[in-house]
Design a protein around this motif. Structure first.
Motif, mmCIF file in Angstrom:
data_model
loop_
_atom_site.group_PDB
_atom_site.id
_atom_site.type_symbol
_atom_site.label_atom_id
_atom_site.label_comp_id
_atom_site.label_asym_id
_atom_site.label_seq_id
_atom_site.Cartn_x
_atom_site.Cartn_y
_atom_site.Cartn_z
ATOM 1 N N SER A 127 -0.064 -6.478 4.302
ATOM 2 C CA SER A 127 0.983 -6.279 5.311
ATOM 3 C C SER A 127 0.729 -5.025 6.148
ATOM 4 O O SER A 127 -0.045 -4.145 5.766
ATOM 5 N N LYS A 128 1.419 -4.961 7.275
ATOM 6 C CA LYS A 128 1.337 -3.769 8.130
ATOM 7 C C LYS A 128 1.822 -2.532 7.372
ATOM 8 O O LYS A 128 1.265 -1.449 7.522
ATOM 9 N N ASN A 129 2.879 -2.698 6.557
ATOM 10 C CA ASN A 129 3.392 -1.559 5.796
ATOM 11 C C ASN A 129 2.382 -1.057 4.767
ATOM 12 O O ASN A 129 2.278 0.148 4.534
ATOM 13 N N ALA A 150 0.794 2.624 4.734
ATOM 14 C CA ALA A 150 0.862 3.471 3.537
ATOM 15 C C ALA A 150 -0.517 3.985 3.142
ATOM 16 O O ALA A 150 -0.696 5.182 2.874
ATOM 17 N N VAL A 151 -1.501 3.092 3.112
ATOM 18 C CA VAL A 151 -2.863 3.482 2.722
ATOM 19 C C VAL A 151 -3.435 4.456 3.750
ATOM 20 O O VAL A 151 -4.033 5.479 3.382
ATOM 21 N N ASN A 152 -3.270 4.157 5.019
ATOM 22 C CA ASN A 152 -3.769 5.064 6.057
ATOM 23 C C ASN A 152 -3.126 6.435 5.949
ATOM 24 O O ASN A 152 -3.795 7.461 6.139
ATOM 25 N N ASN A 153 -1.845 6.472 5.627
ATOM 26 C CA ASN A 153 -1.144 7.745 5.485
ATOM 27 C C ASN A 153 -1.748 8.568 4.347
ATOM 28 O O ASN A 153 -2.008 9.759 4.495
ATOM 29 N N VAL A 154 -1.997 7.942 3.220
ATOM 30 C CA VAL A 154 -2.590 8.658 2.084
ATOM 31 C C VAL A 154 -4.007 9.108 2.407
ATOM 32 O O VAL A 154 -4.392 10.250 2.113
ATOM 33 N N MET A 155 -4.785 8.244 3.029
ATOM 34 C CA MET A 155 -6.168 8.596 3.337
ATOM 35 C C MET A 155 -6.242 9.723 4.370
ATOM 36 O O MET A 155 -7.137 10.560 4.320
ATOM 37 N N LYS A 156 -5.284 9.770 5.277
ATOM 38 C CA LYS A 156 -5.279 10.802 6.322
ATOM 39 C C LYS A 156 -4.658 12.106 5.836
ATOM 40 O O LYS A 156 -5.165 13.191 6.112
ATOM 41 N N ILE A 200 -5.581 -3.840 -3.315
ATOM 42 C CA ILE A 200 -4.918 -3.683 -4.604
ATOM 43 C C ILE A 200 -3.491 -3.154 -4.423
ATOM 44 O O ILE A 200 -2.596 -3.498 -5.172
ATOM 45 N N VAL A 201 -3.283 -2.324 -3.407
ATOM 46 C CA VAL A 201 -1.938 -1.788 -3.164
ATOM 47 C C VAL A 201 -0.965 -2.915 -2.859
ATOM 48 O O VAL A 201 0.134 -2.968 -3.413
ATOM 49 N N GLU A 202 -1.372 -3.849 -2.012
ATOM 50 C CA GLU A 202 -0.502 -4.987 -1.675
ATOM 51 C C GLU A 202 -0.194 -5.819 -2.914
ATOM 52 O O GLU A 202 0.944 -6.223 -3.132
ATOM 53 N N ASN A 218 2.642 5.646 -3.363
ATOM 54 C CA ASN A 218 2.534 6.082 -4.762
ATOM 55 C C ASN A 218 1.390 5.368 -5.473
ATOM 56 O O ASN A 218 0.615 5.992 -6.206
ATOM 57 N N VAL A 219 1.278 4.071 -5.264
ATOM 58 C CA VAL A 219 0.205 3.290 -5.881
ATOM 59 C C VAL A 219 -1.154 3.744 -5.333
ATOM 60 O O VAL A 219 -2.086 4.008 -6.097
ATOM 61 N N CYS A 220 -1.264 3.835 -4.041
ATOM 62 C CA CYS A 220 -2.509 4.273 -3.417
ATOM 63 C C CYS A 220 -2.898 5.670 -3.902
ATOM 64 O O CYS A 220 -4.060 5.924 -4.226
ATOM 65 N N SER A 221 -1.937 6.565 -3.979
ATOM 66 C CA SER A 221 -2.203 7.936 -4.427
ATOM 67 C C SER A 221 -2.751 7.958 -5.845
ATOM 68 O O SER A 221 -3.669 8.728 -6.153
#
Length: 111
Positions: free
Chosen positions: A57-59, A63-69, A1-3, A15-18
């Motif tokens: 995408s890789k970005n 981004a999602v991994n950063n928020v989850m971590k 959904i973020v993509e 921001n979207v993931c958060s």
């Protein structure tokens, strides 16, 4: 959904993931990411089909991994690109919320 929601910077994707994670963690919304994402009339990429056609995408993964971590980077429950909101009713509804910020992708975030 973020993509599907955001083709902006890693920060904009975060921001979207958060916002999605904030909903999962709130008692006011469903308890899982899947339930939040597929809740009726919540995310336009679900209703217009974009969700099923994007290539992640890789970005976006970063981004999602950063928020989850590391946790969320905002306390928003809602976001939209106000210029794309066609319904007057929806525009009025967004105005009832607390505006938090507008990011580089053009999304406005609310609580």
């Amino acid at each position: 959904i973020v993509e599907a929601e955001c083709n902006g910077t890693i920060e904009a994707k975060m921001n979207v993931c958060s916002t999605i994670i904030n909903r999962v963690e709130s008692k006011e919304f469903p308890d899982t990411i899947e339930e939040v994402v597929f809740a009726k009339r919540q995310f336009s990429p679900i209703s217009d089909g974009r969700y099923w056609t994007v290539k992640v995408s890789k970005n976006t993964k970063k981004a999602v991994n950063n928020v989850m971590k590391n946790g969320t980077n905002n306390n928003a429950f809602y976001f939209c690109s106000l210029k794309d909101v066609e319904s007057l009713r929806n525009k009025k509804w967004f105005r009832t919320l607390d505006f938090l910020f507008k990011d580089s992708s053009g999304h406005s975030f609310f609580r």
